[in-house]
Design an enzyme around this catalytic site. Structure first.
Site, mmCIF file in Angstrom:
data_model
loop_
_atom_site.group_PDB
_atom_site.id
_atom_site.type_symbol
_atom_site.label_atom_id
_atom_site.label_comp_id
_atom_site.label_asym_id
_atom_site.label_seq_id
_atom_site.Cartn_x
_atom_site.Cartn_y
_atom_site.Cartn_z
ATOM 1 N N LYS A 205 0.828 -1.211 0.000
ATOM 2 C CA LYS A 205 0.000 0.000 0.000
ATOM 3 C C LYS A 205 0.865 1.265 0.000
ATOM 4 O O LYS A 205 0.615 2.217 -0.744
ATOM 5 C CB LYS A 205 -0.923 -0.015 1.224
ATOM 6 N N CYS A 259 -2.988 11.134 2.191
ATOM 7 C CA CYS A 259 -2.447 9.820 1.799
ATOM 8 C C CYS A 259 -1.121 9.989 1.082
ATOM 9 O O CYS A 259 -0.065 9.637 1.586
ATOM 10 C CB CYS A 259 -3.426 9.115 0.875
HETATM 11 N N1 SAJ Z 1 -2.251 15.195 -8.306
HETATM 12 C C1 SAJ Z 1 -1.511 15.961 -9.209
HETATM 13 N N2 SAJ Z 1 -1.307 15.464 -10.460
HETATM 14 C C2 SAJ Z 1 -1.809 14.277 -10.873
HETATM 15 C C3 SAJ Z 1 -2.557 13.511 -9.960
HETATM 16 C C4 SAJ Z 1 -2.757 14.002 -8.674
HETATM 17 O O1 SAJ Z 1 -1.031 17.044 -8.878
HETATM 18 O O2 SAJ Z 1 -1.609 13.918 -12.032
HETATM 19 C C5 SAJ Z 1 -2.462 15.703 -6.944
HETATM 20 C C6 SAJ Z 1 -3.924 15.938 -6.594
HETATM 21 O O3 SAJ Z 1 -4.369 17.181 -7.027
HETATM 22 C C7 SAJ Z 1 -3.904 15.803 -5.097
HETATM 23 C C8 SAJ Z 1 -2.829 14.741 -4.857
HETATM 24 O O4 SAJ Z 1 -2.054 14.712 -6.037
HETATM 25 O O5 SAJ Z 1 -3.505 17.003 -4.480
HETATM 26 C C9 SAJ Z 1 -3.362 13.355 -4.565
HETATM 27 O O6 SAJ Z 1 -4.490 13.069 -5.372
HETATM 28 P P1 SAJ Z 1 -4.745 11.654 -6.043
HETATM 29 O O7 SAJ Z 1 -5.995 11.747 -6.804
HETATM 30 O O8 SAJ Z 1 -3.553 11.187 -6.760
HETATM 31 O O9 SAJ Z 1 -4.848 10.651 -4.811
HETATM 32 P P2 SAJ Z 1 -5.698 10.631 -3.446
HETATM 33 O O10 SAJ Z 1 -4.815 11.136 -2.356
HETATM 34 O O11 SAJ Z 1 -7.027 11.222 -3.592
HETATM 35 O O12 SAJ Z 1 -5.882 9.032 -3.295
HETATM 36 C C10 SAJ Z 1 -4.755 8.202 -3.306
HETATM 37 C C11 SAJ Z 1 -4.999 7.038 -4.272
HETATM 38 N N3 SAJ Z 1 -3.769 6.297 -4.489
HETATM 39 C C12 SAJ Z 1 -3.286 6.046 -5.729
HETATM 40 O O13 SAJ Z 1 -3.827 6.455 -6.721
HETATM 41 C C13 SAJ Z 1 -2.063 5.226 -5.822
HETATM 42 C C14 SAJ Z 1 -6.086 6.134 -3.704
HETATM 43 O O14 SAJ Z 1 -6.267 4.981 -4.515
HETATM 44 C C15 SAJ Z 1 -5.731 5.724 -2.275
HETATM 45 O O15 SAJ Z 1 -6.744 4.904 -1.702
HETATM 46 C C16 SAJ Z 1 -5.608 6.975 -1.443
HETATM 47 O O16 SAJ Z 1 -4.533 7.751 -1.975
HETATM 48 C C17 SAJ Z 1 -5.337 6.602 -0.005
HETATM 49 O O17 SAJ Z 1 -6.282 6.749 0.807
HETATM 50 O O18 SAJ Z 1 -4.266 6.102 0.294
#
Ligand code: SAJ
Length: 406
Positions: A205, A259
């Site tokens: 994870k 996360c």
């Molecule tokens: N972000 C970017 N660029 C991107 C993708 C995301 O800047 O291309 C930023 C987002 O705006 C945000 C942050 O990253 O600030 C995180 O967003 P996210 O959508 O990547 O992830 P979370 O935190 O909402 O959820 C993640 C997910 N993990 C993965 O995709 C590997 C989710 O599946 C997990 O369950 C979650 O973390 C968790 O609870 O651990």
């Protein structure tokens, strides 16, 4: 449902509440436990305290069916699910106090044959610690209960879909625990379920979220390089991604949430001498808000009394979650440095968080009002509500679009 009937879910946040509700609609008798009185009261009225698509309808029907009830204290059950926060404290050291108190809370209610599942994302070794903590006061349960880690994997904004459809990893403190937990998850998960040991599941994870963090850091670093070279980063990424083996993620104002901005530190903490790339990625992403602030300042210096529209506060699109949000950090930095009047538009919150409310120069307002009054428009979150912008309102204004939405 098979051999389980009652489920006790400890922690009614973004993971616990959807899980409890789905289990209730599957016919389980679910007791949701939370330390926040207001949360318990609201849920018992069929209402919710967080924003997540369709969760309100699900919780309402689960409560109305009589299968979901919330309480401040646990009770006897067949299955116990711990879904509490695992933040970090000073020097990025993991803070396991919520897991420890949840474990203490359920321990008196445990009985032979019970299944205890840790869903909270946790540092390697935490599931074994939960087992040991239970045995400290209930040594007679040794070998008589099942303990497993089943890390949550849902994406905020798509929780209900992903909770049921995602593949899951289950790590047991022993193989019978893993098999027992797998059989339980099979009653409500459609995805594949893979079993392993607890430590492997824990690191898996953490690796998933670190992988994403490192990839976002690459995009963020590239955007800073492009800014320096006067090249459009969005075009570079679009073109590079035409390569069959390249898939660059989206740069943004930084990485937020509880996360991705947190979990990589659990790996760094466990192997500080080797987690070099993972640590650097964290620093790159953490430095992105300051980079955006510099860009705003540079533009703001052209105005005597600049008015800046700051669009969005949440850590990503279409949610209300402000935890570890780079947008909040950026607005706070702009206020601290007296860059100008800040008009914040965030359709998902009704009031400013305390960390921003204390600044006189910050005003919460509507999207179009902010656009209308601003000299500089700073798009921080790509909310759907901001997509169809009235081009006439931003004509002639300085636009800094950190998400590449416009
Ligand atoms: N972000 C970017 N660029 C991107 C993708 C995301 O800047 O291309 C930023 C987002 O705006 C945000 C942050 O990253 O600030 C995180 O967003 P996210 O959508 O990547 O992830 P979370 O935190 O909402 O959820 C993640 C997910 N993990 C993965 O995709 C590997 C989710 O599946 C997990 O369950 C979650 O973390 C968790 O609870 O651990």
């Amino acid at each position: 449902m098979g051999r389980w009937n009652k489920v006790c879910v400890v922690g009614l946040g973004y993971i616990g509440l959807p899980t409890a509700s789905i289990l209730a609609t599957k016919g389980y008798q679910v007791l949701g436990v939370d330390i926040a009185e207001r949360t318990v009261e609201m849920i018992n009225k069929g209402k919710i305290h967080i924003v997540e698509p369709d969760l309100d309808i699900l919780v309402k029907s689960a409560v109305n069916s009589g299968n979901l009830r919330a309480s401040l204290v646990p009770d006897k059950a067949d299955v116990f699910i711990i879904a509490v926060p695992t933040p970090f404290k000073d020097s990025y050291k993991p803070d396991l106090s919520y897991v420890e108190s949840a474990t203490s809370a359920i321990t008196p209610y445990l009985g032979e044959g019970n299944l205890v599942i840790l869903e909270s994302t946790s540092p390697v070794g935490t599931t074994d610690k939960v087992y040991l903590q239970i045995l400290e006061s209930r040594s007679e349960l040794k070998g008589k209960i099942f303990i497993a880690h089943c890390p949550e994997r849902v994406l905020p904004g798509q929780i209900l879909k992903e909770l049921v459809n995602n593949d899951r990893i289950i790590g047991g403190v022993d193989s019978r625990s893993a098999e027992e937990a797998k059989a339980f998850y099979e009653t409500f998960v459609n995805g594949e379920i893979y079993t392993t040991n607890a430590k492997t599941a824990e690191l898996t994870k953490l690796a998933e979220n670190s992988f994403r963090d490192v990839n976002i850091a690459f995009a963020n670093e590239l955007s800073i390089i492009c800014h320096e070279l006067g090249i459009n980063v969005w075009e570079v990424i679009k073109l590079a991604n035409k390569h069959p083996r390249v898939n660059i993620l989206q740069p943004g104002p930084g990485v937020g949430g509880h996360c991705i901005a947190v979990d990589p530190w659990f790996i760094v903490n466990a192997a500080p001498n080797h987690a070099r790339l993972i640590r650097t990625a964290r620093h790159v992403n953490d430095s992105k808000p300051a980079h955006i602030v510099e860009r705003v300042k540079e533009k703001a210096s052209r105005f005597k009394e600049p008015i800046i529209a700051c669009l969005g506060l949440s850590f990503k699109a279409d949610i209300d979650d402000l935890r570890e949000s780079p947008a909040v950090e950026i607005v706070k930095m702009l206020a601290n440095d007296n860059v100008g009047k800040l008009l914040v538009a965030e359709p998902h919150v009704k009031k400013l968080p305390d960390s921003l409310a204390k600044f006189a120069e910050i005003e919460l307002t509507e999207f179009n009002d902010a656009l209308h009054r601003a000299d500089i428009v700073l798009l921080l979150v790509n909310h759907r509500a901001f997509k169809d912008v009235d081009r006439d309102l931003i004509k002639g204004k300085i636009v800094i679009d950190t998400r590449g939405m416009w």
